[in-house]
Design a protein around this motif. Structure first.
Motif, PDB file in Angstrom:
ATOM      1  N   VAL A  39      23.919  62.874  40.071  1.00 31.05           N
ATOM      2  CA  VAL A  39      24.957  63.891  40.279  1.00 31.05           C
ATOM      3  C   VAL A  39      24.670  64.796  41.474  1.00 31.05           C
ATOM      4  O   VAL A  39      25.485  65.641  41.815  1.00 31.05           O
ATOM      5  CB  VAL A  39      25.156  64.754  39.011  1.00 31.05           C
ATOM      6  CG1 VAL A  39      25.762  63.915  37.890  1.00 31.05           C
ATOM      7  CG2 VAL A  39      23.844  65.394  38.557  1.00 31.05           C
ATOM      8  N   PHE A  40      23.517  64.635  42.123  1.00 32.87           N
ATOM      9  CA  PHE A  40      23.194  65.506  43.254  1.00 32.87           C
ATOM     10  C   PHE A  40      22.123  64.836  44.108  1.00 32.87           C
ATOM     11  O   PHE A  40      21.156  64.282  43.590  1.00 32.87           O
ATOM     12  CB  PHE A  40      22.668  66.860  42.753  1.00 32.87           C
ATOM     13  CG  PHE A  40      22.322  67.819  43.855  1.00 32.87           C
ATOM     14  CD1 PHE A  40      23.310  68.541  44.502  1.00 32.87           C
ATOM     15  CD2 PHE A  40      21.000  67.977  44.269  1.00 32.87           C
ATOM     16  CE1 PHE A  40      22.991  69.418  45.531  1.00 32.87           C
ATOM     17  CE2 PHE A  40      20.678  68.852  45.295  1.00 32.87           C
ATOM     18  CZ  PHE A  40      21.673  69.571  45.930  1.00 32.87           C
ATOM     19  N   VAL A  41      22.323  64.884  45.425  1.00 32.47           N
ATOM     20  CA  VAL A  41      21.328  64.352  46.359  1.00 32.47           C
ATOM     21  C   VAL A  41      21.057  65.402  47.426  1.00 32.47           C
ATOM     22  O   VAL A  41      21.990  65.981  47.987  1.00 32.47           O
ATOM     23  CB  VAL A  41      21.820  63.053  47.038  1.00 32.47           C
ATOM     24  CG1 VAL A  41      20.752  62.501  47.982  1.00 32.47           C
ATOM     25  CG2 VAL A  41      22.181  62.010  45.992  1.00 32.47           C
ATOM     26  N   VAL A  58      15.618  64.900  47.474  1.00 30.34           N
ATOM     27  CA  VAL A  58      15.642  65.026  46.010  1.00 30.34           C
ATOM     28  C   VAL A  58      16.866  64.302  45.474  1.00 30.34           C
ATOM     29  O   VAL A  58      17.949  64.381  46.058  1.00 30.34           O
ATOM     30  CB  VAL A  58      15.701  66.515  45.592  1.00 30.34           C
ATOM     31  CG1 VAL A  58      15.867  66.651  44.076  1.00 30.34           C
ATOM     32  CG2 VAL A  58      14.449  67.253  46.053  1.00 30.34           C
ATOM     33  N   GLU A  60      18.976  64.059  41.830  1.00 24.67           N
ATOM     34  CA  GLU A  60      19.076  64.606  40.483  1.00 24.67           C
ATOM     35  C   GLU A  60      20.102  63.823  39.681  1.00 24.67           C
ATOM     36  O   GLU A  60      21.222  63.601  40.129  1.00 24.67           O
ATOM     37  CB  GLU A  60      19.496  66.083  40.515  1.00 24.67           C
ATOM     38  CG  GLU A  60      18.491  66.959  41.242  1.00 24.67           C
ATOM     39  CD  GLU A  60      18.673  68.440  40.946  1.00 24.67           C
ATOM     40  OE1 GLU A  60      19.120  68.768  39.829  1.00 24.67           O
ATOM     41  OE2 GLU A  60      18.381  69.239  41.842  1.00 24.67           O
ATOM     42  N   SER A  61      19.698  63.409  38.484  1.00 28.31           N
ATOM     43  CA  SER A  61      20.650  62.851  37.536  1.00 28.31           C
ATOM     44  C   SER A  61      21.039  63.971  36.580  1.00 28.31           C
ATOM     45  O   SER A  61      20.607  65.113  36.737  1.00 28.31           O
ATOM     46  CB  SER A  61      20.022  61.681  36.775  1.00 28.31           C
ATOM     47  OG  SER A  61      18.946  62.146  36.000  1.00 28.31           O
ATOM     48  N   VAL A  62      21.866  63.664  35.589  1.00 27.61           N
ATOM     49  CA  VAL A  62      22.252  64.705  34.638  1.00 27.61           C
ATOM     50  C   VAL A  62      21.004  65.334  34.022  1.00 27.61           C
ATOM     51  O   VAL A  62      20.908  66.550  33.897  1.00 27.61           O
ATOM     52  CB  VAL A  62      23.160  64.113  33.534  1.00 27.61           C
ATOM     53  CG1 VAL A  62      23.540  65.195  32.534  1.00 27.61           C
ATOM     54  CG2 VAL A  62      24.422  63.511  34.147  1.00 27.61           C
ATOM     55  N   LYS A  63      20.023  64.485  33.676  1.00 23.30           N
ATOM     56  CA  LYS A  63      18.871  64.980  32.927  1.00 23.30           C
ATOM     57  C   LYS A  63      17.653  65.302  33.780  1.00 23.30           C
ATOM     58  O   LYS A  63      16.808  66.066  33.349  1.00 23.30           O
ATOM     59  CB  LYS A  63      18.429  63.917  31.888  1.00 23.30           C
ATOM     60  CG  LYS A  63      19.415  63.628  30.799  1.00 23.30           C
ATOM     61  CD  LYS A  63      19.587  64.764  29.840  1.00 23.30           C
ATOM     62  CE  LYS A  63      18.440  64.909  28.842  1.00 23.30           C
ATOM     63  NZ  LYS A  63      18.735  66.035  27.913  1.00 23.30           N
ATOM     64  N   ALA A  64      17.520  64.676  34.958  1.00 22.76           N
ATOM     65  CA  ALA A  64      16.209  64.698  35.615  1.00 22.76           C
ATOM     66  C   ALA A  64      16.306  65.018  37.102  1.00 22.76           C
ATOM     67  O   ALA A  64      17.313  64.763  37.743  1.00 22.76           O
ATOM     68  CB  ALA A  64      15.531  63.339  35.437  1.00 22.76           C
ATOM     69  N   VAL A  65      15.211  65.587  37.616  1.00 20.64           N
ATOM     70  CA  VAL A  65      15.065  65.868  39.043  1.00 20.64           C
ATOM     71  C   VAL A  65      13.942  64.980  39.563  1.00 20.64           C
ATOM     72  O   VAL A  65      12.844  64.995  39.010  1.00 20.64           O
ATOM     73  CB  VAL A  65      14.687  67.345  39.272  1.00 20.64           C
ATOM     74  CG1 VAL A  65      14.563  67.645  40.760  1.00 20.64           C
ATOM     75  CG2 VAL A  65      15.714  68.270  38.626  1.00 20.64           C
TER      76      VAL A  65
END
Lengths: 127, 369
Positions: A39-41, A58, A60-65
């Protein structure tokens, strides 16, 4: 799990496509699957000079960085701006539209020196 | 590690399993975003059998719970439920709970998985001297939930409970998929939905029946990953994040559940009375990230200094994620009451950057009426 022949791979689940003195870098399908929905780069700055194994971005998925680790020494010459608006490309097309950055290599890259060929990477992930 | 009766079903459905509060649980099946959207738009089926079910019975069961908890369970009508907490004598939250009144002298207390043993021990100790017994039925009870706008239409053909007349926070005895069940209109997603308490061995059958009934309408199994993003959008606190032993119900903005007017003493009364009366030092707020990044659990919150200068750290993010429904990064955080008004601009430290965030009213998401 999709592992492409002709690419080089790192222990941190990044892939490297070498073309002349530049290499395109991304994360593997295995890594994208392990992360889940991205969900984020955070991309590296253009022109940044990288040392192998340093964190340069970096994901980031929903749960993890998760940090991205530079697979080689070199200079960032292009980043995939499409990932800013569509980070899900890392899941849907990790070896294509989900590429992360292009790096001008400080020295030629080959397997060995921390880089694996596709078969060695397949063995590593048990694919 | 404990497993629910549905573990093999989760494996067969291709779930990714993780350890959660000592239980091996599905964090996702097809993917958190897809599961989240299914619950908002259609419905999802959850295995929540890790939750604790504590049955309190006896002539003084209501009085015992009124002493042990901050709410007033004897005020519940039969077949109704309320949100409650068990607090320590210093007012800190030991767990948040739902209390259901099943009969005049029979209550069911549902506790978080990780806290259930502590809650059971505390309740037993606090009930000493009352004519009441506690039966921890957690390992005999499967809990299967269906949540989402299609929950009623999917569950109705499988149950003899009259769902349209079952109100929010009500519970009724009946059957689901042929098995004896308690069906409650409660949940943790911000959607309409039901929680079905059945015998341990019947959980898989109920889970399968709900999925089979809903699959043609896009109903899917949902793991703990989407459960977390759903409850966060709905502004619901999670024990261990928003609620801890170091927070009171008042800190969390939930002081209204503490019933000082109930007869008799209760554990934590004096401390909670003081917490209500003293000036608050922190307030739980919603944040929306107005820059790039995701503010996550444990990240520091700062006030914005004059002229863009950085001011000191004033709070901490308790939960945060990229909201699948809103498409923005959302978070809950404790900040000083002076910073808690909607529209206040603060900053969150995300790695090396200070990223602007805006205080917003909770919840982030409210289902369409």
């Amino acid at each position: 799990m999709d592992v492409r022949d002709g690419l080089l791979y790192t222990d941190e689940h990044e892939w490297l496509r070498v073309e002349g003195d530049t290499a395109t870098v991304g994360i593997t399908a295995y890594a994208a699957d392990q992360l889940g929905d991205v969900v984020f780069v955070e991309l590296p700055a253009l022109g940044r000079s990288l040392r192998r194994a340093e964190a340069f971005g970096v994901v980031e998925s929903v749960k993890a960085v998760s940090d991205l680790f530079a697979p080689v020494d070199g200079e960032v010459v292009e980043v995939n701006q499409a990932l800013v608006g569509k980070p899900e490309l890392l899941n849907s097309d990790p070896y294509g539209e989900g590429w992360i950055a292009r790096v001008r290599l400080a020295e030629p890259a080959s397997d060995g020196e921390g880089l694996k060929d596709a078969d060695a990477y397949r063995r590593m992930i048990g694919a | 590690m404990r497993a629910t009766a549905l573990l093999e079903r989760h494996r067969a459905l291709g779930a990714r399993l993780v350890e959660f509060a000592g239980w091996e649980m599905p964090v996702q099946y097809a993917g958190i975003l897809e599961e989240h959207r299914a619950v908002r738009q259609r419905a999802g089926v959850f295995d929540l059998s890790h939750m604790g079910e504590l049955h309190v019975e006896g002539g003084e069961s209501g009085a015992a719970l009124a002493y042990a908890l901050v709410t007033d369970p004897p005020a519940l009508a039969i077949g109704r439920a309320h949100y409650s907490m068990i607090c320590a004598s210093d007012g800190g939250v030991i767990d948040d709970l739902i209390v259901y009144r099943l009969a005049p002298d029979h209550f069911m207390v549902v506790a978080n998985a990780g806290n259930a043993p502590v809650v059971a021990d505390e309740l037993r100790a606090r009930m000493a001297g009352f004519d009441a017994t506690l039966d921890d039925a957690s390992m005999r009870t499967s809990l299967v939930a269906i949540q989402g706008p299609l929950a009623t239409s999917v569950l109705a053909p499988l149950t003899d409970v009259d769902l349209p007349s079952l109100r929010y926070y009500a519970i009724a005895e009946g059957h689901v998929a042929g098995h004896a069940a308690l069906v409650a209109r409660t949940g943790y997603t911000g959607e309409d939905g039901f929680e079905c308490f059945v015998a341990w061995d019947e959980g898989t059958d109920v889970f399968d029946a709900l999925l089979a009934a809903g699959t043609s309408q896009g109903v899917v199994p949902v793991g703990l990953g989407a459960r977390d993003t759903l409850r966060l959008e709905a502004g619901m606190p999670l024990y261990g994040n928003e609620l801890t032993r170091d927070t009171t119900p008042f800190d969390a903005g939930l002081g209204r559940i503490v019933k000082f007017g109930k007869p008799g003493d209760f554990v934590g009364r004096a401390a909670l009375q003081a917490a209500q009366e003293r000036r608050r030092t922190k307030a739980l707020v919603g944040l929306v990230v107005r820059g790039r990044g995701i503010a996550r659990h444990g990240y520091a919150v700062f006030e914005r200094g004059a002229n863009g200068a950085h001011a000191g750290m004033v709070g901490m993010v308790t939960s945060g994620t990229q909201s699948p429904t809103l498409g923005e990064a959302i978070a809950m955080a404790y900040v000083p009451p002076a910073d808690a008004d909607a529209g206040t601009m603060l900053e969150v430290a995300i790695r090396e950057a200070r990223v602007p965030v805006e205080v917003v009213a909770l919840p982030f998401y409210r289902r369409p009426a």
